[in-house]
Design a protein around this motif. Structure first.
Motif, short mmCIF file in Angstrom:
data_model
loop_
_atom_site.label_atom_id
_atom_site.label_comp_id
_atom_site.label_asym_id
_atom_site.label_seq_id
_atom_site.Cartn_x
_atom_site.Cartn_y
_atom_site.Cartn_z
N GLN A 113 0.85 -1.37 0.02
CA GLN A 113 -0.11 0.05 -0.20
C GLN A 113 0.89 1.24 0.07
O GLN A 113 1.96 1.33 0.28
CB GLN A 113 -1.06 0.19 1.20
CG GLN A 113 -1.91 -1.16 1.29
CD GLN A 113 -2.70 -1.14 2.65
OE1 GLN A 113 -2.74 -0.27 3.16
NE2 GLN A 113 -3.66 -2.27 2.57
N GLY A 114 0.30 2.55 -0.60
CA GLY A 114 1.18 3.64 -0.43
C GLY A 114 1.87 3.92 -1.73
O GLY A 114 2.16 2.79 -2.49
N LEU A 115 2.01 5.12 -1.89
CA LEU A 115 2.67 5.16 -3.31
C LEU A 115 4.23 5.57 -3.24
O LEU A 115 5.37 5.36 -4.13
CB LEU A 115 2.22 6.70 -3.99
CG LEU A 115 0.93 6.55 -4.47
CD1 LEU A 115 0.58 7.84 -4.85
CD2 LEU A 115 0.63 5.45 -5.55
N ASP A 116 4.59 5.56 -1.84
CA ASP A 116 5.94 5.80 -1.52
C ASP A 116 6.88 4.25 -1.72
O ASP A 116 6.07 3.20 -1.23
CB ASP A 116 6.49 6.26 -0.15
CG ASP A 116 5.81 7.99 -0.29
OD1 ASP A 116 6.70 8.50 -0.85
OD2 ASP A 116 4.67 8.35 0.12
N ALA A 117 7.92 4.16 -1.66
CA ALA A 117 8.75 2.84 -1.83
C ALA A 117 8.39 2.21 -0.35
O ALA A 117 8.35 2.78 0.79
CB ALA A 117 10.19 3.20 -1.96
N VAL A 143 2.99 -0.70 4.19
CA VAL A 143 2.53 0.49 4.03
C VAL A 143 3.70 1.63 3.62
O VAL A 143 4.50 1.55 4.82
CB VAL A 143 1.66 1.33 4.76
CG1 VAL A 143 1.10 2.74 4.38
CG2 VAL A 143 0.47 0.27 4.95
N GLY A 144 4.15 2.05 2.62
CA GLY A 144 5.24 2.87 2.33
C GLY A 144 4.86 4.31 2.69
O GLY A 144 3.66 4.88 2.36
N VAL A 196 8.29 6.80 7.30
CA VAL A 196 8.23 5.56 8.12
C VAL A 196 7.64 4.55 6.81
O VAL A 196 6.75 4.78 6.11
CB VAL A 196 7.28 5.73 9.05
CG1 VAL A 196 7.01 4.20 9.77
CG2 VAL A 196 7.88 6.35 10.17
N VAL A 197 8.25 3.09 7.17
CA VAL A 197 7.49 2.11 6.48
C VAL A 197 6.96 1.06 7.40
O VAL A 197 7.64 0.69 8.44
CB VAL A 197 8.54 1.34 5.76
CG1 VAL A 197 7.84 -0.13 5.21
CG2 VAL A 197 9.04 2.13 4.30
N ALA A 243 15.42 5.99 -1.31
CA ALA A 243 14.70 5.06 -2.11
C ALA A 243 13.75 5.79 -3.06
O ALA A 243 13.21 6.92 -2.53
CB ALA A 243 13.78 4.37 -1.30
N ALA A 244 13.50 5.40 -4.43
CA ALA A 244 12.54 6.18 -5.27
C ALA A 244 11.09 5.91 -4.89
O ALA A 244 10.87 4.85 -4.34
CB ALA A 244 12.92 5.74 -6.58
N PRO A 245 10.16 6.74 -5.23
CA PRO A 245 8.81 6.40 -4.61
C PRO A 245 8.27 5.37 -5.62
O PRO A 245 8.62 5.01 -6.58
CB PRO A 245 8.00 7.65 -5.32
CG PRO A 245 9.02 8.74 -5.16
CD PRO A 245 10.39 8.04 -5.75
N HIS A 246 7.40 4.45 -5.02
CA HIS A 246 6.87 3.14 -5.69
C HIS A 246 5.55 3.63 -6.52
O HIS A 246 4.69 4.39 -5.99
CB HIS A 246 6.50 2.22 -4.51
CG HIS A 246 5.58 1.26 -5.39
ND1 HIS A 246 6.31 0.10 -5.93
CD2 HIS A 246 4.35 0.77 -5.14
CE1 HIS A 246 5.20 -0.81 -6.25
NE2 HIS A 246 4.24 -0.47 -5.75
#
Length: 446
Positions: free
Chosen positions: A288-292, A328-329, A333-334, A402-405
């Protein structure tokens, strides 16, 4: 508690060693004090004797019968008549010694017991007169008695102080041994716990491969299972290597590298698929989430964290149950949650779960997980209700590089199926906490 202490051989060994050191130290100090007391007593007696003899010599040479020194009497034999100091005891003088001195005998010193009293007597000739000086020894005897009582009291007080000092020294001397035994027990417990899950996973996978081969399955179709065995054995080697390094150094320090937490979760879900199928449990992984979903850490250690949480969930979920792992990226925080619909836990035990060896089977696995998470600068919590499942949440700092997911274009996100409110369990082994979220991303079932 007493029964537990009595049943602990290491504790009994330490207590015996501590008592032995205490007795030895107290005995050594007591012997030193006793020798010192004997020396003081002997020196005092010798000084008393020498002082009495000096006083008697001075009295016979210069003393006056009418005015003798304190605690002393003088007697003179002059022209056959004996003159005595006022208040002299009736048993004195020693006439034989006076007559011998008058006849020209040399000085003589004797100790006489007369009428139950002890006297030190010196007789010598002074000019034409035989003189005899007598000192009462009762005062010296009383002084020696007081000295003996003082030495005995000092010896008793010294013995008590020696016991206290011995106990303190024994505790300090035995403390390193106790710490070494505790580290040994802790290492043995950590080894047994850390190896149990990967060995169980390998055993289940090997049984599956063996069963398929016996059924005549084409070996080509078993290649994936064999690859899983190879991967599992490699990961088991990493665990053993970490344990060996931690046994040599106080803290395992490895360079942190970027680790995809979601990829690790999917990898372990695949690894546990055979065991989950054997238990009739379904494992789902959601990104979940757009971040890595990348953090910085030791990959083998983070793998053990997820493995322990997944193993804990499998151990508390009945046939037909589900386990959801959600990653959740976020920019900072992950978050990883492991949720199940198993037996649940008592919320009052949520913190105790992370303590080593609390209660019946609580703590070791989750305690190790917390140690790893703390070492990565993260947090772990637990929540749940009895009979309503459990959820464990791990939050780790995101890798800032890290690059966004970005999900692949055209993928239709599916709503993950989760129970509305799940919780932890109470009493068998370990669990981790979490808060389930539901962003949109394709789910994976194993």
């Amino acid at each position: 508690m007493r029964g537990q202490l009595a049943a602990d051989p290491d504790r009994r060994l330490l207590n015996r060693a501590r008592r032995r050191v205490t007795v030895q130290v107290a005995g050594a100090i007591s012997v030193v004090l006793a020798l010192f007391g004997v020396m003081v007593y002997c020196v005092t007696v010798s000084d008393q004797s020498a002082s009495a003899r000096r006083d008697l010599a001075a009295a016979t040479q210069h003393g006056s019968v009418a005015h003798p020194p304190p605690c002393m009497w003088l007697f003179e034999l002059r022209d056959g008549t004996v003159q005595a100091s006022p208040g002299a005891p009736a048993a004195l003088p020693l006439r034989t010694a006076l007559y011998l001195a008058a006849a020209g005998g040399g000085p003589q010193v004797t100790q006489a017991e007369l009428a139950g009293q002890s006297y030190l007597v010196r007789t010598e000739r002074r000019g034409d007169v035989a003189t005899q000086a007598v000192i009462d020894l009762r005062y010296q005897a009383a002084e020696r008695q007081r000295l003996l009582r003082t030495i005995a009291a000092a010896e008793l007080a010294g013995l008590l102080a020696a016991l206290l000092i011995g106990q303190v020294l024994a505790r300090r001397a035995i403390a390193p041994l106790g710490e070494a035994l505790a580290r040994q027990r802790r290492f043995a417990a950590d080894v047994s716990h850390e190896l149990r899950t990967p060995l169980t996973r390998l055993h289940t996978r090997a049984q599956l491969v063996a069963r398929q081969l016996r059924r005549g399955t084409d070996p080509i179709l078993v290649i994936d299972e064999a690859d899983q065995l190879v991967t599992g054995s490699r990961q088991l080697g990493e665990v053993v290597e970490d344990l060996l390094v931690s046994a040599q150094f106080r803290q395992l320090r490895r360079p942190f590298v970027p680790v995809d937490l979601a990829a690790l979760a999917e990898e372990l879900a695949v690894a546990e698929a055979a065991r989950a199928a054997a238990h009739g449990v379904t494992i789902e992984v959601h990104r979940q989430g757009l971040d890595a979903h990348t953090v910085r850490g030791a990959q083998s250690a983070l793998r053990r964290v997820i493995s322990a949480l997944l193993d804990n969930a499998l151990g508390h979920t009945s046939a037909g149950g589900h386990i959801w792992m959600t990653i959740v990226g976020g920019p900072e925080v992950v978050e990883l949650t492991v949720r199940d619909d198993g037996v649940g836990l008592d919320p009052a035990d949520s913190e105790r779960l992370f303590t080593r060896f609390v209660g019946q089977g609580f703590g070791l696995g989750l305690a190790l997980v917390r140690e790893v998470v703390d070492g990565h600068g993260g947090t772990i919590t637990a929540d749940g209700r009895l009979g309503a499942g459990a959820v464990f949440t791990v939050r780790l700092p995101a890798d800032p590089t890290a690059a966004p997911h970005r999900p692949p274009p055209g993928d239709e996100p599916a709503e993950p199926t989760e129970p509305a409110d799940h919780s932890d369990r109470s009493g068998h082994s370990d669990r981790l906490d979490g808060s389930g979220r539901s962003d949109r991303e394709p789910e994976r079932r194993f």
